[in-house]
Every structure is written in C-alpha cells, then in structure tokens.
Design an enzyme around this catalytic site. Structure first.
Site: not given
Ligand SMILES: C=CC1=C(C)c2cc3[nH]c(cc4nc(cc5[nH]c(cc1n2)c(C)c5CCC(=O)O)C(CCC(=O)O)=C4C)c(C)c3C=C
Ligand SMILES: [Fe+2]
Ligand code: FES
Length: 425
Positions: A67, A83, A89, A156-157, A263, A340, A343, A347
């Site tokens: 991503m 995103l 997503l 992706r983003y 996640h 890293d 998350e 978090e």
């Molecule tokens: C296995 C990993 C991940 C899954 C499955 C996943 C699903 C998922 N995520 C969102 C929404 C957000 N994700 C955000 C950040 C984020 N997500 C992942 C991984 C997975 N997401 C990572 C590694 C990160 C952080 C990227 C980084 O810091 O390098 C965010 C942005 C942050 C925030 O606004 O809180 C969102 C929004 C959905 C809706 C979803 C499943 C459908």
């Molecule tokens: Fe995510």
C-alpha cells in the site's frame, strides 16, 4: 455462483503454485549467508530482454506490491486522498470521487500528527526498497537462469505509485515490443481483496492503459499472491518472538501471553468471503507450531477506521482486559505487516503499549524489516515461483462468494491468462 476462469486449464498444464505448501527443499535456503548485506548493484541499466550466451532468460523484473505510506508529513494528504478514492478498499458508491477527498481532507491533520510522532513519515518505502534489492542479489546467485533480477516497488497509495513504476519498467527496456518477464510479488503475506486484490486490480489497469492488448512484445506477468505459511516467514516471526520472550525472567517466561495482532477488516468485507482472516489464522498457527505451543496465545485485530462494525476482538481492548484480569506479561506480534509503519510505531507502541500503564511488561516483537531470515525467505519464495512456471496460485482464480466487482473479474482473468503466455514461452 463462484467463478473459476481458465484456472482449470492451468491446473492441467502446470504444477500448482506452492506458496501455501512449501517443499522441504525450500527450507535449506534460510541462512544468514544468503541474506548477507552487500553493496548496491542495480545502478546499471537493464540488459536487453533476449536469451544471452549463458542461457539466462533474464532480466526479470521483481515488483514488490504494497500500500505504501507517506515518506514525509507533506505527503499525508495525497496518501489519504488516494486511499479513500480506492473503491476496492473503501467502497463509497457513485460519490466515491467526491466523498473520498472530503474524508481524507478532514482526516489529514490528525494522521499528520501521528506520522510526525514516528519521525516524520512512514519507513515503508525505505524498507521495501532495501528488502527487494537484497532479495534480488540473492536471486542472482540462486536463480542464474532468470538473472539479472531488477527490483521495483509499486505502491497503491504513495510514491512510487503503480503508474510511475510501470512507466519506469517500460523506460528500462521491459515490454514496448521487447517482452520480458515481471513478477508481481505482494508484500502482504495474507491475501485480502482490499489489499493484494486492490494492488493487482491497479496493476492490471495500468497494463491496459500503458501496453494495451497483450501482444508478443508486452510484459509477461506472473504473481506471487499469498504466502501465509511459508517456513521462512514463520521462522522469522518465531525467532523474533523467542528473542522477546528471553527478556522476561525465566520463571515468568512460559506464562507470557502472545497476542498476535493483524489489521482488522470491516465485517462487510469479512462477510463477502474475504480470504484474509483465514490466512492470518494460518500464519498464527504455523508460528505456534514452530514454537511448539510454548505459550498461550490469541489473535486480535487493530486499526479499525470509522463507525461501521469491524472484525474483533480489538488489540487495545484485549490488552486492557487481560491486564484487568491480572495478566500483565503480554507480547504483541504484528503478524500481517512485514515492516514498520504507523500501525506498529504509533498505534501499538504509543497507544496500545504506551497507554497500558505497564510498558515494562507489555512488549512488542520487532518487525521483520531488514531481518536476514525474512529476506532469505523472500528469495526462496521468488525462486520457487520462477521455477514453477505458474502464473498465479490456483486459489487466486476463485472470487469471493459475495463479489460483484467487474474489476476483480477482469483482472483475475488477465493474470490467469498470463499462463498461456508463460507456457508458450
Ligand atoms: C494487511 C494489512 C492491511 C489491511 C488488511 C488493511 C485494510 C484496510 N485498511 C483500511 C483503511 C486504512 N488503512 C490505513 C493505513 C494502513 N493500512 C495498512 C494495512 C492494511 N490495511 C497499513 C500498513 C497502513 C499504514 C501505512 C503506513 O503508515 O505506512 C489508513 C490510513 C491511516 C488512517 O487514516 O488511519 C486507512 C484509512 C480499510 C478500510 C481496510 C479494509 C477494507
Ligand atoms: Fe489499512
Ligand atoms: S471482492 Fe473478493 S474477489 Fe472481488
């Protein structure tokens, strides 16, 4: 009705992908020797895509899909905008391109602060580039028939976005009438349609836009689409857990509870039939088998966004509840990320552990990042894939029972059909 494209044909022609059931021969590759850090060697241009005097079918492009994350706080706005515009997503219907940017704009200041607290940006680009470069160096040694291997990252983003990477590959001499082989290697070990599925849909989109209909000179794509129980991945997680457990006094060590954290997914995605929860559970179980079930464990889920129901139990409340029950020795293991990012660094470290009131007994296992066992595992996976002659796993052809997406249908069809190109090679 569940849809299978020409994967039945694939199964008759070629052995099934071994990503879920690695062979015993693959085990020998997980040595530090293979992952030894060496000087960068990919500053040179790619040689032409023809069979050379050594019989190599290279060069081979190794494209890491993930991503991505904002490298600086200034990039947070664009990252969130990309995103929230992704219907794979966060499906927002016909108003996606209107509501997506609005939500991301409102969310940007809060998320910018979080990135500022972890050093001003996500380290995911740095780690992805490092892991791929190191993997390619190993591959050049253990898979000379597909060498040289050229590392690319397609996010992706965030930068480098899939479009930019595809254009770079074309400029480097892949495709554009010259053919050449590329492997799309997901860096999500467990498959979700919202993560790997979305990245593959995006890759397929840019393939259509930049190369048009497949011809003999187009890039031949194959996909490593999941690897939840690869023994090298399992070994890398297990050895990190053992290191963390060793920090507890011996008499308390086997009473520490292992809390695997992944996640979460919205329940709408789970109920659509997404494979991710089962594949995350497969990783957890394989790691516990490798640890000989030395400790009690649970799988919990983090990072839910927005008000709708998500898969639980949540990581933070699980930690609080165990502490309330008197269990203060807890080890958190991020099991669905390979490096890293916000998350883990924000978090888990700052919110879950920082707010637990027990920072001395609630600990987090180090992320895989530059771990040589992990990088050896990536090389082993890639080598097995290159040798297999398989375009993607058999499993990838099956759509979720609740899938209504034309993009999924078309992109799965495209990647499955690459089998015909590879077989005819
Ligand atoms: C296995 C990993 C991940 C899954 C499955 C996943 C699903 C998922 N995520 C969102 C929404 C957000 N994700 C955000 C950040 C984020 N997500 C992942 C991984 C997975 N997401 C990572 C590694 C990160 C952080 C990227 C980084 O810091 O390098 C965010 C942005 C942050 C925030 O606004 O809180 C969102 C929004 C959905 C809706 C979803 C499943 C459908
Ligand atoms: Fe995510
Ligand atoms: S949503 Fe899972 S295959 Fe389309």
């Amino acid at each position: 009705m569940a849809t299978r494209y020409c994967v039945a044909q694939i199964a008759r022609r070629a052995p099934r992908a071994t990503n879920l059931t690695p062979t015993s021969t693959s085990l020998g590759l997980f040595t530090r020797r293979h992952a030894a850090v060496q000087a960068r060697s990919f500053a040179t241009p790619v040689p032409p895509v023809t069979q050379d005097a050594t019989g190599s079918k290279g060069p081979t492009a190794m494209v890491f899909l993930n991503m991505g994350g904002p490298s600086t706080t200034e990039e947070v706005g664009d990252f969130l905008s990309n995103l929230f515009s992704d219907a794979d997503l966060i499906p927002l219907g016909r108003l996606q391109n209107y509501i997506g940017p609005l939500i991301s704009k409102r969310r940007t200041p809060k998320i910018q602060k979080q990135y500022a607290e972890i050093g001003g940006g996500s380290p995911i680009r740095r780690w992805s580039e490092y892991q791929n470069e190191e993997m390619c160096k190993i591959l050049d040694r253990i898979s000379p028939e597909t060498a040289p291997h050229k590392p690319y990252v397609a996010f992706r983003y965030a930068n480098p976005l899939t479009e930019e990477t595809y254009n770079k590959m074309l400029a480097d001499g892949f495709g554009n009438g010259k053919g050449g082989r590329a492997v799309a290697f997901t860096q999500y070990p467990q498959y979700s349609c919202s993560t790997t599925g979305s990245s593959l849909n995006e890759l397929w989109k840019w393939r259509q836009r930049l190369e048009g209909k497949a011809g003999p000179g187009a890039i031949q794509w194959s996909v490593i689409d999941r690897w939840p129980a690869h023994p090298g991945l399992v070994e890398a997680f297990a050895s990190n857990i053992e290191k963390k457990l060793a920090e507890y006094p011996e008499e308390r060590r086997d009473k520490v509870i292992l809390l695997f954290s992944a996640h979460s997914l919205p329940m709408t995605v789970v109920n659509r039939g997404d494979p991710y929860p089962a594949e995350v559970a497969a990783t957890v179980y394989a790691v516990m088998q490798r640890l000989k079930f030395s400790n009690q464990y649970r799988l919990c889920w983090q990072s839910q966004v927005g008000p709708q129901p998500w898969l639980g139990p949540q990581t933070q409340s699980s930690v609080e509840e165990y502490i309330a029950k008197g269990q203060k020795d807890l080890v958190l293991i991020p099991i669905a990320f390979t490096s890293d990012h916000i998350e883990t660094l924000f978090e888990l470290d700052k919110e879950v552990i920082g707010e637990s009131g027990h920072e001395d007994t609630v600990k987090r296992v180090e992320s895989l990042n530059g771990n040589p066992i992990f990088i050896g595992a990536l090389a082993d996976l890639a080598k097995s894939h290159l040798e297999s002659g398989v375009a993607c796993s058999y499993q990838m052809g099956l759509r979720c029972p609740g899938c209504k997406s034309e993009r999924c249908s078309e992109s799965k069809k495209f990647f499955a059909e690459q089998q015909n190109v590879i077989t005819a090679r």
